[in-house]
Write an enzyme that holds these catalytic residues in place. Structure first.
Site, PDB file in Angstrom:
ATOM      1  N   ARG A 269       3.681   8.881   4.865  1.00  0.00           N
ATOM      2  CA  ARG A 269       4.081   7.744   4.038  1.00  0.00           C
ATOM      3  C   ARG A 269       5.182   8.137   3.052  1.00  0.00           C
ATOM      4  NH1 ARG A 269       3.459   5.892  -0.761  1.00  0.00           N
ATOM      5  NH2 ARG A 269       3.087   3.684  -1.170  1.00  0.00           N
TER       6      ARG A 269
ATOM      7  N   ARG B 249      -0.606   6.396   7.240  1.00  0.00           N
ATOM      8  CA  ARG B 249       0.647   5.886   7.776  1.00  0.00           C
ATOM      9  C   ARG B 249       1.379   7.009   8.496  1.00  0.00           C
ATOM     10  NH1 ARG B 249       3.726   1.330   5.573  1.00  0.00           N
ATOM     11  NH2 ARG B 249       5.389   0.914   7.061  1.00  0.00           N
TER      12      ARG B 249
ATOM     13  N   ARG C 284       9.081  -2.318  -1.123  1.00  0.00           N
ATOM     14  CA  ARG C 284       7.888  -3.148  -1.203  1.00  0.00           C
ATOM     15  C   ARG C 284       8.407  -4.568  -1.067  1.00  0.00           C
ATOM     16  NH1 ARG C 284       3.138  -1.576  -2.365  1.00  0.00           N
ATOM     17  NH2 ARG C 284       3.863   0.352  -3.279  1.00  0.00           N
TER      18      ARG C 284
ATOM     19  N   GLU D 261      -9.604  -2.770   6.392  1.00  0.00           N
ATOM     20  CA  GLU D 261      -9.655  -3.096   4.963  1.00  0.00           C
ATOM     21  C   GLU D 261      -9.325  -4.548   4.689  1.00  0.00           C
ATOM     22  OE1 GLU D 261      -8.159  -0.107   1.687  1.00  0.00           O
ATOM     23  OE2 GLU D 261      -6.740  -0.325   3.330  1.00  0.00           O
TER      24      GLU D 261
ATOM     25  N   LYS E 107      -5.474  -4.667   8.985  1.00  0.00           N
ATOM     26  CA  LYS E 107      -4.984  -3.588   8.121  1.00  0.00           C
ATOM     27  C   LYS E 107      -5.941  -2.408   8.273  1.00  0.00           C
ATOM     28  CE  LYS E 107      -3.840  -2.411   3.392  1.00  0.00           C
ATOM     29  NZ  LYS E 107      -4.393  -1.089   3.570  1.00  0.00           N
TER      30      LYS E 107
HETATM   31  P1  ATP Z   1       1.224   1.029  -0.611  1.00  0.00           P
HETATM   32  O1  ATP Z   1       1.461   1.781   0.662  1.00  0.00           O
HETATM   33  O2  ATP Z   1       1.425  -0.441  -0.445  1.00  0.00           O
HETATM   34  O3  ATP Z   1       1.799   1.635  -1.838  1.00  0.00           O
HETATM   35  P2  ATP Z   1      -1.286   2.171  -0.429  1.00  0.00           P
HETATM   36  O4  ATP Z   1      -0.721   3.458   0.046  1.00  0.00           O
HETATM   37  O5  ATP Z   1      -2.346   2.190  -1.493  1.00  0.00           O
HETATM   38  O6  ATP Z   1      -0.250   1.149  -0.936  1.00  0.00           O
HETATM   39  P3  ATP Z   1      -2.472   0.072   0.978  1.00  0.00           P
HETATM   40  O7  ATP Z   1      -2.423  -0.744  -0.242  1.00  0.00           O
HETATM   41  O8  ATP Z   1      -3.830   0.384   1.491  1.00  0.00           O
HETATM   42  O9  ATP Z   1      -1.746   1.431   0.866  1.00  0.00           O
HETATM   43  O10 ATP Z   1      -1.664  -0.759   2.093  1.00  0.00           O
HETATM   44  C1  ATP Z   1      -0.522  -0.472   2.765  1.00  0.00           C
HETATM   45  C2  ATP Z   1      -0.756   0.472   3.935  1.00  0.00           C
HETATM   46  O11 ATP Z   1      -1.580  -0.115   4.935  1.00  0.00           O
HETATM   47  C3  ATP Z   1       0.487   0.810   4.706  1.00  0.00           C
HETATM   48  O12 ATP Z   1       1.295   1.740   4.058  1.00  0.00           O
HETATM   49  C4  ATP Z   1      -0.098   1.345   6.013  1.00  0.00           C
HETATM   50  O13 ATP Z   1      -0.369   2.726   5.860  1.00  0.00           O
HETATM   51  C5  ATP Z   1      -1.412   0.625   6.139  1.00  0.00           C
HETATM   52  N1  ATP Z   1      -1.507  -0.298   7.295  1.00  0.00           N
HETATM   53  C6  ATP Z   1      -2.618  -0.463   8.031  1.00  0.00           C
HETATM   54  N2  ATP Z   1      -2.440  -1.377   8.999  1.00  0.00           N
HETATM   55  C7  ATP Z   1      -1.165  -1.816   8.900  1.00  0.00           C
HETATM   56  C8  ATP Z   1      -0.393  -2.775   9.611  1.00  0.00           C
HETATM   57  N3  ATP Z   1      -0.897  -3.475  10.615  1.00  0.00           N
HETATM   58  N4  ATP Z   1       0.888  -2.977   9.224  1.00  0.00           N
HETATM   59  C9  ATP Z   1       1.408  -2.272   8.181  1.00  0.00           C
HETATM   60  N5  ATP Z   1       0.721  -1.352   7.456  1.00  0.00           N
HETATM   61  C10 ATP Z   1      -0.568  -1.125   7.804  1.00  0.00           C
END
Ligand code: ATP
Length: 638
Positions: free
Chosen positions: A313, A297, A462, A444, A292
């Protein structure tokens, strides 16, 4: 308007205009008024569905503006068209339109708590000199779009004069809803999903020959699903509404498909607290674990003519931020690839030391208008999904296939373009050590995804089929929360002159309200506290907004408009008699609150309405209970 609730419903009876005449804005305003008096989702859907049926039966060409107004939008999100007006501007326009003083309006706003109600009251106390032609839904939408287009010098003045032209012509409850639309907050409790379901149902009722009553319930349900699915891949009412009117809902999936140039909302992951929870959730399922990455995004769209767009995103156009990506991306594809849509994470990268840099480094880059030769922070693209290839939509393919096509169609270039590191192991120890590797590589944690079954790409969802595991949060509640400061307490001692603590809220998109979840005073450096205090001071309001839910005993010193989002980490969640997050969901008359919250950072990429939702708070609370139980069982057995 009672005709809208009569059974059986006769669409023409609810209309107070002739067939083919433009739909009056008054009709829309009254429908919103009716809906605002309801709290049940089913009744709201029924009223809105009947309103759409009335429009279809009388003036079908106005269905599009009526749908847009109901969704409180003026254009598809990815067009990035916004009204660009604040309360101050609306207050000026109200003063102009109704011959009142701005101060009067402000003090009435304090008393009534809602600018929409002030607008309504202003109209009812004013004698009309001239009779203006009635407002129509089409005219209102058209004026909103013109307001959005005004730019440059004098644009605020021009926007105000357009607002005024609408306000002077508004009667009855129209001013109230005009103002709320202008604020982009209808506040009648109408979620976007309700608008989609009502529209789908109205299309079913309009079908000829009519659907038999025995088939109707099933057909309505099916239509709602088709609509939600279609909108998630093509969120453009200009494309959807005409097809509904000419061919009916069944034709939508065929005609309104995902296409290059229109971003889909990204698929999102649910938080988990540990490897055993993942194995538990994905037992008997083939899954893959990916690093991750902590960046941004990006959905990269590559058109047949070689054009490239990058979407964020939030499905907003972000191309201007990444000229390096747009100029290099074609170099990583194989020659046989003519068009594609790729899902990826863009991270800041130090080419000298071959190291991924923290997210904060990337966020120093300007949001638009970046010039290639000025770029200091280099980026590396980590591709993890392929949604479209050479004219073929891949959303319905399983991840195993999408990933195979991704690997086949592109060539990695280390330090510039790579596939997300992945493993398909099912062994607990191996996943644990893969997680450690990820952390050692500045990631992360992991994102764990189903691979072969229930593994289609679910836009804007989600999903239970993607789980995130963040190392930092394994000893807390599994994930951080993104919350909105809605109030603050004056600082004392060392914190005199700045705020000492803030009241944070999550957002409930169904009820369209901010619900308090905790007080926070930890995690701020002096500089951050001063910066936040200075910024928020500009957004102080005299009374809390009517759409704030909080415990009266909190005794907040100042209230703010919802303007920013903060990422917060907490030790755990507990049931609270004071805070109102997910109020009544788990225990009657009680909400959920955070214990030991600390500030992590600002979320500049999120709008207040994209803060953690009350449903997510409930999920986190439930997951925590399950985890507590399983750790307790493990303890018991040892
Ligand atoms: P969310 O997007 O779930 O609301 P957030 O914006 O706080 O939460 P995170 O909780 O850090 O983001 O985790 C999701 C994000 O991780 C994804 O939206 C993407 O941007 C990122 N990401 C990193 N690596 C990957 C991966 N291998 N596959 C999917 N997403 C990934």
């Amino acid at each position: 308007m009672d005709a809208l609730r009569s059974k059986p419903f006769d669409p023409r009876k609810a209309a107070f205009w002739e067939d083919k005449e433009p739909v009056p804005f008054l009709f829309f305003a009254r429908v919103m008024d009716m809906i605002s008096n309801e709290s049940g989702r089913l009744v709201m859907t029924e009223i809105l569905c009947n309103a759409f049926r009335t429009v279809i039966a009388t003036t079908p060409q106005d269905l599009l503006p009526v749908v847009y107004l109901s969704a409180n939008k003026i254009a598809p999100a990815h067009d990035g068209i916004e009204l660009g007006i604040g309360d101050a501007s609306i207050i000026k326009a109200l003063a102009d339109a109704f011959g009142r003083k701005e101060d009067q309006i402000k003090s009435q706003m304090k008393a009534l708590g809602d600018l929409g109600l002030v607008a309504k009251a202003s109209r009812s106390t004013q004698r009309l000199m001239f009779k203006h032609p009635p407002l129509t839904c089409a005219k209102v939408l058209e004026t909103f779009r013109s307001i959005a287009k005004e730019s440059g010098k004098d644009s605020q003045e021009k926007k105000r004069s357009r607002m005024k032209s609408l306000l002077v012509a508004a009667t009855d409850c129209e001013p109230q809803y005009l103002v709320r639309l202008l604020q982009a907050k209808l506040r009648v409790g109408l979620a976007e999903a309700t608008v989609l379901v009502a529209l789908a149902q109205a299309a079913v009722y309009a079908e000829q020959p009519p659907v038999s009553s025995s088939m109707l319930p099933g057909r309505l349900e099916e239509a709602a699903e088709i609509m939600k699915q279609t909108y998630s891949v093509l969120p453009i009412f200009e494309k959807i509404v005409p097809i509904l009117l000419t061919d009916g809902i069944s034709k939508l999936p065929e005609v309104c498909a995902f296409t290059v140039g229109v971003p889909v909302g990204p698929m999102l992951a649910k938080p988990t607290k540990g490897v055993s929870e993942i194995l538990d959730k994905f037992q008997n399922t083939v899954f893959t674990c990916e690093y991750k990455y902590d960046g941004e995004r990006a959905q990269i769209h590559y058109f047949e003519d070689g054009r490239v767009e990058v979407y964020s995103r939030n499905a907003e156009r972000n191309t201007g931020k990444f000229p390096d990506v747009t100029s290099s991306i074609s170099g990583y594809k194989k020659p046989e690839v003519s068009s594609f849509v790729m899902d990826c994470e863009i991270v800041a990268y130090d080419k000298e030391s071959n190291k991924i840099l923290p997210f904060q480094v990337l966020s120093t880059r300007a949001r638009k208008g970046v010039i290639l030769s000025d770029i200091k922070v280099k980026v590396l693209i980590f591709a993890f999904d392929l949604l479209y290839l050479n004219g073929r939509v891949l959303l319905q393919e399983q991840l195993v296939r999408r990933r195979e096509l991704l690997y086949q169609s592109f060539i990695e270039k280390p330090g510039e373009f790579q596939f997300a590191t992945a493993t398909n192991t099912k062994e607990l120890e191996e996943i644990q050590s893969f997680l450690n590797d990820a952390i050692n590589h500045s990631c992360e944690g992991l994102i764990v995804k189903t691979l072969e079954k229930d593994a289609t790409y679910e836009p804007a969802k989600r999903s239970n089929n993607w789980l995130k595991l963040k190392k930092d949060y394994m000893d807390t509640i599994g994930d951080s929360l993104d919350l909105v400061p809605i109030g603050a307490f004056h600082g004392r001692g060392k914190r005199v002159g700045v705020y000492g603590a803030f009241l944070l809220a999550c957002y409930d998109p169904d009820k369209e309200e901010y619900q308090s979840i905790c007080k926070i005073g930890t995690g701020f450096t002096e500089a951050v506290l001063e910066e936040r205090s200075n910024t928020l001071r500009k957004h102080v309001i005299d009374t809390p907004r009517p759409y704030y839910r909080y415990g009266e005993t909190l005794a907040v010193d100042v209230w703010f408009d919802p303007v920013e989002v903060w990422e917060v980490k907490a030790a755990d969640l507990s049931i609270s008699p004071v805070h109102k997050a997910a109020y009544g969901e788990l225990e009657t008359s009680k909400g959920i609150s955070l214990r030991f919250p600390r500030l992590l950072r600002m979320r500049e990429d999120k709008k207040p309405e994209q803060a953690t939702s009350s449903d997510q708070v409930v999920d986190l609370y439930r997951a925590q209970k399950i985890n507590h139980r399983s750790t307790k069982n493990e303890d018991d057995s040892s």
